[in-house]
Write a protein that holds these residues in place. Structure first.
Motif, PDB file in Angstrom:
ATOM      1  N   SER A  29     -18.232  40.375  -0.034  1.00 55.65           N
ATOM      2  CA  SER A  29     -19.035  40.837   1.096  1.00 55.65           C
ATOM      3  C   SER A  29     -20.325  40.029   1.230  1.00 55.65           C
ATOM      4  O   SER A  29     -20.788  39.774   2.337  1.00 55.65           O
ATOM      5  CB  SER A  29     -19.341  42.331   0.982  1.00 55.65           C
ATOM      6  N   GLU A  31     -20.651  36.853   0.521  1.00 56.80           N
ATOM      7  CA  GLU A  31     -20.231  35.586   1.123  1.00 56.80           C
ATOM      8  C   GLU A  31     -20.011  35.759   2.620  1.00 56.80           C
ATOM      9  O   GLU A  31     -20.366  34.912   3.416  1.00 56.80           O
ATOM     10  CB  GLU A  31     -18.948  35.092   0.446  1.00 56.80           C
ATOM     11  N   ARG A  32     -19.440  36.886   3.002  1.00 55.83           N
ATOM     12  CA  ARG A  32     -19.170  37.161   4.416  1.00 55.83           C
ATOM     13  C   ARG A  32     -20.472  37.328   5.198  1.00 55.83           C
ATOM     14  O   ARG A  32     -20.601  36.840   6.311  1.00 55.83           O
ATOM     15  CB  ARG A  32     -18.318  38.433   4.513  1.00 55.83           C
ATOM     16  N   ASN A  34     -23.376  36.029   4.580  1.00 54.38           N
ATOM     17  CA  ASN A  34     -24.099  34.772   4.682  1.00 54.38           C
ATOM     18  C   ASN A  34     -23.320  33.695   5.427  1.00 54.38           C
ATOM     19  O   ASN A  34     -23.736  32.550   5.444  1.00 54.38           O
ATOM     20  CB  ASN A  34     -24.474  34.264   3.285  1.00 54.38           C
ATOM     21  N   GLY A  35     -22.216  34.044   6.041  1.00 54.40           N
ATOM     22  CA  GLY A  35     -21.388  33.074   6.750  1.00 54.40           C
ATOM     23  C   GLY A  35     -22.017  32.619   8.051  1.00 54.40           C
ATOM     24  O   GLY A  35     -22.889  33.271   8.634  1.00 54.40           O
ATOM     25  N   ARG A  36     -21.555  31.480   8.536  1.00 54.55           N
ATOM     26  CA  ARG A  36     -22.080  30.909   9.780  1.00 54.55           C
ATOM     27  C   ARG A  36     -21.821  31.799  10.982  1.00 54.55           C
ATOM     28  O   ARG A  36     -22.663  31.917  11.865  1.00 54.55           O
ATOM     29  CB  ARG A  36     -21.461  29.534  10.041  1.00 54.55           C
ATOM     30  N   ASN A  37     -20.652  32.419  11.016  1.00 55.32           N
ATOM     31  CA  ASN A  37     -20.328  33.230  12.191  1.00 55.32           C
ATOM     32  C   ASN A  37     -21.232  34.455  12.305  1.00 55.32           C
ATOM     33  O   ASN A  37     -21.593  34.856  13.408  1.00 55.32           O
ATOM     34  CB  ASN A  37     -18.858  33.623  12.208  1.00 55.32           C
ATOM     35  N   VAL A  38     -21.623  35.037  11.181  1.00 61.86           N
ATOM     36  CA  VAL A  38     -22.540  36.176  11.229  1.00 61.86           C
ATOM     37  C   VAL A  38     -23.924  35.718  11.683  1.00 61.86           C
ATOM     38  O   VAL A  38     -24.570  36.359  12.510  1.00 61.86           O
ATOM     39  CB  VAL A  38     -22.604  36.888   9.860  1.00 61.86           C
ATOM     40  N   ASN A  68     -31.618  30.383   9.816  1.00 65.09           N
ATOM     41  CA  ASN A  68     -30.219  30.789   9.825  1.00 65.09           C
ATOM     42  C   ASN A  68     -29.255  29.620   9.856  1.00 65.09           C
ATOM     43  O   ASN A  68     -28.051  29.815   9.885  1.00 65.09           O
ATOM     44  CB  ASN A  68     -29.947  31.699  11.023  1.00 65.09           C
ATOM     45  N   ASP A  86     -24.413  25.009  13.117  1.00 59.02           N
ATOM     46  CA  ASP A  86     -23.762  24.117  12.145  1.00 59.02           C
ATOM     47  C   ASP A  86     -22.366  23.693  12.583  1.00 59.02           C
ATOM     48  O   ASP A  86     -21.421  23.679  11.794  1.00 59.02           O
ATOM     49  CB  ASP A  86     -23.697  24.771  10.762  1.00 59.02           C
ATOM     50  N   LEU A  88     -20.278  25.230  14.516  1.00 55.26           N
ATOM     51  CA  LEU A  88     -19.394  26.342  14.863  1.00 55.26           C
ATOM     52  C   LEU A  88     -19.675  26.774  16.294  1.00 55.26           C
ATOM     53  O   LEU A  88     -20.748  27.281  16.602  1.00 55.26           O
ATOM     54  CB  LEU A  88     -19.604  27.518  13.905  1.00 55.26           C
TER      55      LEU A  88
END
Length: 116
Positions: A29, A31-32, A34-38, A68, A86, A88
């Motif tokens: 969670s 990792e999720r 801190n992801g680019r999509n979030v 971010n 980045d 995305l």
């Protein structure tokens, strides 16, 4: 005496397994989150809220080198804010509601969002 020892061993094994499963869940969670999509969704929502509350004649800057991530592009299209982070690309964008026209232009190392 054997039965007490085996119950204690089973208890210890269960506690270790539960701790491992909890650790895997927390790491997944984190990792999720801190992801680019979030990060992209958060930026889109923040920009949409700023546009919602802006009056005519206001403008604000969005720096490319954001905490971010690196913002590649900010686009306003059909009442939605699209932000690329980045590399995305945004798919759905985030809707905003404003009775004024909104324009985005790239100026050096920032994006200038103007509400007219």
């Amino acid at each position: 005496m054997d039965k007490r020892g085996s119950v204690m061993n089973e208890f210890v094994v269960h506690v270790i397994l539960i701790a491992l499963i909890l650790a895997v869940f927390l790491f997944a969670s984190a990792e999720r989150v801190n992801g680019r999509n979030v990060m992209q969704q958060v930026l889109e929502k923040q920009l949409a809220l700023l546009i919602d509350s802006a009056e005519a004649g206001m403008s604000f800057e969005v720096w490319k080198g954001n905490i971010n991530g690196v913002i590649d592009d900010v686009d306003i299209d059909d009442g939605r804010v699209f932000v690329s982070v980045d590399g995305l690309r945004s798919v759905g964008g985030y809707p905003y509601f404003s009775r004024y026209s909104v324009e985005v232009e790239e100026v050096g190392d920032k994006f200038l969002v103007t509400v007219k």
